[in-house]
Design an enzyme around this catalytic site. Structure first.
Site, PDB file in Angstrom:
ATOM      1  CE  LYS A  62      -4.306  -1.626   2.114  1.00 25.27           C
ATOM      2  NZ  LYS A  62      -5.298  -1.385   3.162  1.00 25.27           N
ATOM      3  CE  LYS A  92      -5.833  -7.971  -1.974  1.00 24.57           C
ATOM      4  NZ  LYS A  92      -5.965  -7.851  -0.548  1.00 24.57           N
ATOM      5  CE  LYS A 109     -13.626  -3.488   0.493  1.00 24.09           C
ATOM      6  NZ  LYS A 109     -12.895  -3.835   1.706  1.00 24.09           N
TER       7      LYS A 109
HETATM    8  P1  TYM Z   1     -10.604  -6.209   3.719  1.00 21.74           P
HETATM    9  O1  TYM Z   1     -11.650  -5.192   3.952  1.00 21.74           O
HETATM   10  O2  TYM Z   1      -9.501  -5.886   2.761  1.00 21.74           O
HETATM   11  O3  TYM Z   1     -11.231  -7.575   3.218  1.00 21.74           O
HETATM   12  C1  TYM Z   1     -12.277  -8.204   3.922  1.00 21.74           C
HETATM   13  C2  TYM Z   1     -12.181  -9.729   3.826  1.00 21.74           C
HETATM   14  O4  TYM Z   1     -12.269 -10.147   2.464  1.00 21.74           O
HETATM   15  C3  TYM Z   1     -11.170 -10.985   2.155  1.00 21.74           C
HETATM   16  N1  TYM Z   1     -10.807 -10.742   0.744  1.00 21.74           N
HETATM   17  C4  TYM Z   1     -10.715 -11.716  -0.174  1.00 21.74           C
HETATM   18  N2  TYM Z   1     -10.910 -13.040  -0.107  1.00 21.74           N
HETATM   19  C5  TYM Z   1     -10.740 -13.752  -1.240  1.00 21.74           C
HETATM   20  N3  TYM Z   1     -10.401 -13.205  -2.432  1.00 21.74           N
HETATM   21  C6  TYM Z   1     -10.187 -11.869  -2.544  1.00 21.74           C
HETATM   22  N4  TYM Z   1      -9.870 -11.341  -3.724  1.00 21.74           N
HETATM   23  C7  TYM Z   1     -10.346 -11.048  -1.381  1.00 21.74           C
HETATM   24  N5  TYM Z   1     -10.229  -9.723  -1.128  1.00 21.74           N
HETATM   25  C8  TYM Z   1     -10.517  -9.552   0.176  1.00 21.74           C
HETATM   26  C9  TYM Z   1     -10.062 -10.540   3.100  1.00 21.74           C
HETATM   27  O5  TYM Z   1      -9.099 -11.541   3.290  1.00 21.74           O
HETATM   28  C10 TYM Z   1     -10.839 -10.266   4.353  1.00 21.74           C
HETATM   29  O6  TYM Z   1     -11.069 -11.455   5.072  1.00 21.74           O
HETATM   30  N6  TYM Z   1      -7.521  -5.888   7.604  1.00 21.74           N
HETATM   31  C11 TYM Z   1      -8.815  -6.429   7.210  1.00 21.74           C
HETATM   32  C12 TYM Z   1      -9.962  -5.927   8.048  1.00 21.74           C
HETATM   33  C13 TYM Z   1      -9.790  -6.199   9.493  1.00 21.74           C
HETATM   34  C14 TYM Z   1      -9.889  -7.457  10.154  1.00 21.74           C
HETATM   35  C15 TYM Z   1      -9.671  -7.194  11.535  1.00 21.74           C
HETATM   36  C16 TYM Z   1     -10.143  -8.762   9.722  1.00 21.74           C
HETATM   37  C17 TYM Z   1      -9.529  -5.264  10.442  1.00 21.74           C
HETATM   38  N7  TYM Z   1      -9.453  -5.855  11.664  1.00 21.74           N
HETATM   39  C18 TYM Z   1      -9.699  -8.214  12.476  1.00 21.74           C
HETATM   40  C19 TYM Z   1     -10.147  -9.777  10.674  1.00 21.74           C
HETATM   41  C20 TYM Z   1      -9.930  -9.493  12.029  1.00 21.74           C
HETATM   42  C21 TYM Z   1      -9.064  -5.983   5.777  1.00 21.74           C
HETATM   43  O7  TYM Z   1      -8.542  -5.013   5.309  1.00 21.74           O
HETATM   44  O8  TYM Z   1      -9.993  -6.691   5.105  1.00 21.74           O
END
Ligand code: TYM
Length: 337
Positions: A116, A199, A202
């Protein structure tokens, strides 16, 4: 006697108007099943979302919209605790304590930060982006979660969380449950339809490779029909030489609840066009009802806010109990009258 269910926690950033198919397959789909067997906490990571520049009005709107998508996709706020991270101040408070236990080099090894930061230019990246995984560790540890269902991209952050929990416990006495990543191998990574070695994300460069849950059905269909494949024309699963098709086969199999082999068998004789058409039907069949329900829920924002407030109260009880114990263990003087 009621058996206590294992505690589970996960979250997503409300950083776009819509969640995408990767979020749905990698996270929501398993959350929906896991809420039946676990004491589940699901939250919107709005404090994480501001580690990159945000528009305040958009963030507020996207937080409600993401919450509506959770519910529309089947997360039930009467079974699971569904809340907004910033509504429970203990998240930021525990993050501070964990910041003091994290090595600078340890934080600097986090690959998501490096990616990032590279995108933004090293100097533009904030310290908040750097300490993002530590806030995430706090999210998990506050609830003493055992299982943390996430996609593969989050594995490193869960490992850091485990290290911090173990370090705290050994320095100050047993306080935190050491969590396990709960990563479903087949669904852990859904790829971009135009760029099938990256992947689905967003922040993708082009929107045509991302299936948004709130896309109109016609748009979804078009994106699938135009997904990048290869020139050999044969429907078979090979992640290395045919990444585009492998991704599409994975999506089909998961959404239709079938094995990849059975999907390959059905479409092996035909061309990519026939397969993609069938896939578009399966994807629209999944996504269109979620879109409709989301739009309905968004018609009544006051009701959504009420659900969030009640759920935040439930979450705060658990979070504050952990935080009080942490403050005590660390040696902070309690405020007494
Ligand atoms: P975020 O918002 O980027 O993504 C949310 C969830 O979606 C999964 N994900 C995917 N899975 C499969 N294929 C993809 N292309 C794909 N893109 C996203 C991510 O692995 C995630 O599970 N840091 C985290 C948010 C967070 C969090 C936490 C998660 C903050 N605190 C505590 C678990 C526990 C995040 O940015 O997810």
């Amino acid at each position: 006697m009621t058996e206590t269910k294992p505690r589970l926690l996960s979250g997503m950033q409300p950083s776009a108007e819509s969640l995408h198919l990767g979020n749905y397959i990698g996270a929501l789909l398993s959350w929906k099943a896991l809420q039946e067997t676990h004491d589940a906490f699901f939250f919107l990571a709005d404090l994480h979302a501001i580690t990159v520049p945000q528009d305040p009005a958009e963030l507020r709107a996207n937080t409600r919209r993401t919450m509506a998508q959770y519910i529309a996709a089947g997360i039930d706020p009467s079974k699971s605790t569904l809340f907004v991270q910033s509504h429970v101040p203990a998240h930021a408070e525990l993050a501070w304590i964990l910041n003091t236990l994290t090595g600078f080099g340890e934080a600097a090894r986090m690959t998501q930060f490096k990616d990032k930061a590279a995108k933004q230019g090293q100097d533009a990246a904030s310290v908040g982006l750097f300490t993002y995984p530590i806030l995430q560790a706090g999210d998990i540890l506050l609830y003493q979660a055992v299982d943390v269902p996430v996609g593969e991209d989050q594995r490193q952050h869960i490992e850091l969380t485990r290290d911090l929990a173990a370090r705290f416990n050994s320095r100050f006495g047993d306080t935190f449950t050491v969590p396990k990543p709960y990563i479903l191998k087949d669904t852990a990574k859904i790829y971009d339809l135009q760029n099938p070695t990256s992947k689905m994300s967003k922040s993708a460069e082009s929107a045509s490779g991302v299936v948004w849950l709130l896309d109109e059905p016609k748009v979804t269909e078009k994106k699938i029909m135009r997904a990048v494949t290869d020139t050999d024309g044969e429907v078979r699963f090979d992640r290395d030489t045919k990444p585009g098709l492998a991704n599409l086969l994975t999506i089909f199999a998961i959404l239709a609840n079938r094995s990849v082999d059975s999907v390959v068998e059905e479409f092996a004789g035909g061309g990519y066009g026939t397969f993609k058409k069938a896939l578009a039907e399966v994807v629209v069949g999944t996504v269109a009802p979620i879109r409709e329900r989301t739009l309905e829920l968004l018609d009544d924002p006051a009701e959504l806010d009420r659900i969030l407030a009640v759920n935040a109260d439930r979450a705060a009880v658990v979070a504050e109990a952990t935080l009080a114990q942490v403050y005590d263990r660390v040696g902070l003087l309690p405020r007494r009258r």
